[in-house]
Design a protein around this motif. Sequence first.
Motif, PDB file in Angstrom:
ATOM      1  N   VAL A  32      68.526  22.472  43.909  1.00  0.00           N
ATOM      2  CA  VAL A  32      68.108  21.091  43.641  1.00  0.00           C
ATOM      3  C   VAL A  32      67.418  21.024  42.277  1.00  0.00           C
ATOM      4  N   VAL A  33      66.613  22.029  41.981  1.00  0.00           N
ATOM      5  CA  VAL A  33      65.945  22.066  40.679  1.00  0.00           C
ATOM      6  C   VAL A  33      66.989  22.135  39.558  1.00  0.00           C
ATOM      7  N   LEU A  35      69.923  20.964  39.715  1.00  0.00           N
ATOM      8  CA  LEU A  35      70.606  19.673  39.705  1.00  0.00           C
ATOM      9  C   LEU A  35      69.894  18.663  38.812  1.00  0.00           C
ATOM     10  N   VAL A  36      68.561  18.744  38.727  1.00  0.00           N
ATOM     11  CA  VAL A  36      67.855  17.812  37.850  1.00  0.00           C
ATOM     12  C   VAL A  36      67.654  18.427  36.463  1.00  0.00           C
ATOM     13  N   PRO A 328      58.328  17.070  33.963  1.00  0.00           N
ATOM     14  CA  PRO A 328      58.357  15.678  34.436  1.00  0.00           C
ATOM     15  C   PRO A 328      59.574  15.361  35.307  1.00  0.00           C
ATOM     16  N   ALA A 329      60.668  16.141  35.144  1.00  0.00           N
ATOM     17  CA  ALA A 329      61.857  15.839  35.955  1.00  0.00           C
ATOM     18  C   ALA A 329      61.621  16.187  37.426  1.00  0.00           C
ATOM     19  N   ILE A 330      60.643  17.069  37.677  1.00  0.00           N
ATOM     20  CA  ILE A 330      60.370  17.461  39.059  1.00  0.00           C
ATOM     21  C   ILE A 330      59.116  16.729  39.518  1.00  0.00           C
TER      22      ILE A 330
END
Lengths: 379, 323
Positions: A32-33, A35-36, A328-330
Amino acid sequence: MSTPYAKLPAWADYGLIPVINLAVAFVVAGLVVLLVGENPFRAAAVLVEGAFGRGQGIAFTLFYATTFIFSGLSVAVAAHCGLFNIGGEGQGYIAGLGIGIVCLAFDSVLPWWLTFPLAIIAAAAMGALWALIPAYLQARRGSHIVITTIMFNFIAASVMVYALVGFLKPANSMAPQTRTFLDGAQLPKLNWVIELFGAKIRSAPFNISFLLALAMAFLVWVLIWRTRLGYEMRTYGHSAKAARYAGISETRIIIVAMMISGALAGMMALNPTMGDQHNVALEFVSGAGFVGIAVALMGRLHPVGIVLAAILFGMLYQGGAELAFEMPAISRDMIVIIQGLVILFAGALEHMFRPYVQALFASLSPRSVGIEAIKGKGA
Amino acid sequence: MDLFNAIIQVLDSTIRLSVPLLLACLAGLYSERAGIFDIGLEGKMLVGAFAGAASASVFHSAYIGLGMAILISVAFALVHGFASITHRGNQIVSGVAINFIAAGSTIMLGQAWFQQGGRTPALASDERFGAIVWPGADALRGVPILGPIYSELVSGHSVLVYVAFLAVPFTWWVLFRTRFGLRMRAVGENPAAVDTAGISVAWLRYRALICTGVLTGIAGAYLSMVQNGGFVKDMTAGKGYIALAALIFAKWKPVNAMFACLLFGFLDALSIRLQGTPLPLIGKVPVQLMQALPYILTVILLAGFIGKAIPPRAGGVPYVKER
């Protein structure tokens, strides 16, 4: 009917398989990480650094862990009795009502070490009471405990909004929360314990309810494995039929187990209210009751496992906050995903890798999985 | 006339508010009738809502949005199936896991892709499902009593509203008049009998879960593409659980499900309408009580005080072939 799976050596059952399940959960979380568009290894490093890098981080990690120990124990006690208490969130939330009333009444007259026991009793009693009704309905009227406890979560939320906008908040205030507790209802911090090891802490809410949580973990161990009641609960959890045949009262065991579970869930409200915010506010439980499900499953329903799992989740919460700051994306919602994945892989899919592990063990040493027959000779 | 208009308005919002409940409730009906408990309705609706709004705003098409909503929701339903059918895991644990994964991933992906604090961009009108105006609705508006009923209640909803209400007789037909429905009910009551008849229990249950995924996907799409012009975090706000309550309230029957959802939708609409206004005889009812009423009613029902709700017999029990 026999269990569909053969036996494994104890260390594989309690050590290897949970570790494999957890590892898979974290690998999926890593995807998932990816993926972003972030690097999962760097994310993991930031997370661990944020949780354990400085004294401040450690204190916050243990602060979060305190609440999760309570909620994990709550889920575990019910689970040993074969009941799934999904209502820890509501039982903890409603316990805030008891804590609020006790603290508002006594914080100006009693010192904290007298208010604290009263608040523990109030919190445990409210939590137990909130679990009593679903337990009674399960035992006597046959309604499913999962559904009723979910419903009671929502009812608790409504009751708390009603209480907080009604009689709990000061008359001249608009905010739906109680006034700030005076010194008589503020729990002493435990930060100095961490500072003994040379770490510096500016301010962290790590407080004495952590010790209460550890004590409760010990008591739960005593209850489940060293008392007659615990034996009856485990019997009922393994086989309700056998328990009935052995003369264990179904009604009594369900109600007692759920009330203990509810009381533990209620006690988790002490940490965020008296230990940190020094008031009772809307939504102060903020999902900790549900984290308990993941914690209990990950800790294999054993108090030692639960304490360790709670610290791991405390680490995720504290480290997750740092992570959201660094990347910031997470956002902090990454923890919720990890929580879900842990529940999925350590709970619902706990048997997924077992056949492979078994096959591996069987090929390495047939004796360890109880295969006595020599190949080519009968069987 | 004022009172009449007020009633029409409340009933109109009852319909709007009960549609997501109805779709989710029918979704739960398929899986629970097949013997799979589904706590994860909430999560599947949420991912449906997110996938729908996100792809509608990227591809500028409401129908692509709906398709993606269904696709992602079915994928989550299959994860539930993989855990609870193939691996015989605890169905409730698996459902809880799905709710968490849904709650976390929708916010995180939304934030990472659109940078609006977990929201998706506001949808333009051609990216949403607009209202369908029935023939003559405007002309008949002036007719007393029947006019407003026709133009407000019957006409003027989006296509998904009609889909939801048509899904009720359709579900009834599938459940009680088709071979699939008969077998599905059988697998929820006595999977061993179905297995003995040479029918795959797992494949039947998977198919039931696909139906569940499709319906929760539509429910999610309705939330984010009809009721709201985009996805907002946690926008299901417990609707999946109310749908579950409605399913029990309806005793796992499709037509009852519609009435249960309309009742819960009506309570919701009424609590919005009555906010702060005192009622005759009773006085002022706290909003919180109105909001808690569906849950309280369900608990009372479950306790067996309003008839008895008997779930499908094999519900929640993973099927293990005799060996």
